[in-house]
Motif scaffolding. Structure first.
Motif, short mmCIF file in Angstrom:
data_model
loop_
_atom_site.label_atom_id
_atom_site.label_comp_id
_atom_site.label_asym_id
_atom_site.label_seq_id
_atom_site.Cartn_x
_atom_site.Cartn_y
_atom_site.Cartn_z
N HIS A 1 0.85 -1.19 0.00
CA HIS A 1 0.00 0.00 0.00
C HIS A 1 0.88 1.23 0.00
N SER B 1 0.40 5.58 -0.22
CA SER B 1 -0.53 6.70 -0.27
C SER B 1 -0.02 7.85 0.58
N ASP C 1 -3.47 10.36 4.67
CA ASP C 1 -4.93 10.32 4.77
C ASP C 1 -5.53 9.35 3.77
N GLY C 2 -4.70 8.58 3.08
CA GLY C 2 -5.17 7.60 2.12
C GLY C 2 -5.29 8.10 0.70
N SER C 3 -5.09 9.39 0.48
CA SER C 3 -5.22 9.94 -0.88
C SER C 3 -3.96 9.62 -1.69
N LYS D 1 -0.57 -4.24 2.71
CA LYS D 1 -1.96 -3.89 2.39
C LYS D 1 -2.93 -4.31 3.49
N ALA E 1 -3.21 -1.53 6.09
CA ALA E 1 -3.45 -0.16 5.65
C ALA E 1 -4.69 0.46 6.29
N ASP E 2 -5.79 -0.26 6.32
CA ASP E 2 -7.03 0.33 6.85
C ASP E 2 -6.87 0.74 8.31
N LEU F 1 -4.47 3.81 8.63
CA LEU F 1 -5.14 5.05 8.21
C LEU F 1 -6.18 5.48 9.24
N ARG F 2 -6.89 4.53 9.82
CA ARG F 2 -7.92 4.88 10.81
C ARG F 2 -7.28 5.48 12.06
#
Length: 249
Positions: free
Chosen positions: A207, A209, A212-214, A233, A236-237, A240-241
């Motif tokens: 992953h 980015s 902020d995931g952008s 990957k 990643a979630d 980011l959270r």
């Protein structure tokens, strides 16, 4: 050198050669401290700029060590280089420094090579490495001199082990090589700090980015690109959270 060499092979060759030049400058014993870093930056940059002008004369170039011009903004293909990422580590005789050579096409990091001369390793988007099994608990890279509070916060939430390391390229490639699982940076960077690492990491299936995931976008008029996330990957979630939950207050 053939003009027919593809972009990924060219990036790798340039990064490796610049790395050897930097080792030669350091091993010469003619420079020390800040003077060593300055000499290394200048010599490696001159090589990279001259080689790119010879091999890819129609492309734009953005380098940390050269005066920027608006000409590159008119180009679809722009080489983005950092001749010496980790000047402090280089000057201290450490191995956690790097050379970055990347090609952004229409603002996306498509091709990249990161040489780690102190380890005699070059990683490239043209020959992605197979990802190693994840570490348990996960390992998260931070600056060896000033760990960012946000990264420490996320590591605590994840139960991750902090791993101090030098340059941005060294940290990013540690994730690619399986030595760590997460590199979250929020302390300020420029395009040359992360373009090549982003290309290599994305090609390896990680992953990549902004924090902020952008998406990361390159060849901007303002080259400041302050944050970055490179991680496995499956993490990643959560990363980011937790990053979104962080508050300096």
């Amino acid at each position: 050198m053939s003009a027919a060499m593809d972009d990924a092979a060219l990036a790798a060759h340039l990064a490796e050669t610049a790395g050897r030049i930097l080792l030669t400058v350091r091993d010469s014993g003619l420079f020390a401290g800040k003077a060593l870093g300055k000499a290394g930056d200048q010599v490696a940059n001159q090589f990279l700029i001259d080689a790119l002008r010879e091999q890819r004369p129609d492309d734009g170039v953005l380098s940390e060590e050269s005066k920027d011009t608006p000409d590159r903004l008119t180009k679809s293909r722009v080489w983005i280089v950092d001749p010496l990422d980790g000047t402090r580590e280089y000057g201290e005789g450490r191995a956690d420094w790097a050379v970055h050579v990347a090609l952004a096409i229409d603002g996306v990091a498509r091709v990249g090579a990161v040489a780690l001369p102190g380890l005699d390793v070059t990683l490239t988007s043209g020959a992605p490495v197979a990802l190693q099994p994840a570490n348990t608990p996960p390992k998260m890279l931070v600056s060896r001199t000033r760990p960012a509070a946000e990264a420490v916060f996320v590591a605590e939430k994840l139960g991750a082990e902090l791993v101090p390391m030098g340059s941005a390229g060294a940290k990013a490639m540690a994730v690619v090589r399986g030595e760590a699982d997460i590199y979250l940076h929020t302390g300020g960077q420029y395009e040359w700090d992360n373009c090549a690492p982003a290309a290599v990491a994305a090609a390896a299936g990680l992953h990549v980015s902004r924090a902020d995931g952008s998406p990361l976008r390159y060849n901007n008029a303002d080259t400041y690109l302050p944050d970055l996330l490179i991680c496995r990957k499956e993490l990643a979630d959560e990363v980011l959270r937790f990053a979104a939950e962080y508050s300096p207050d």
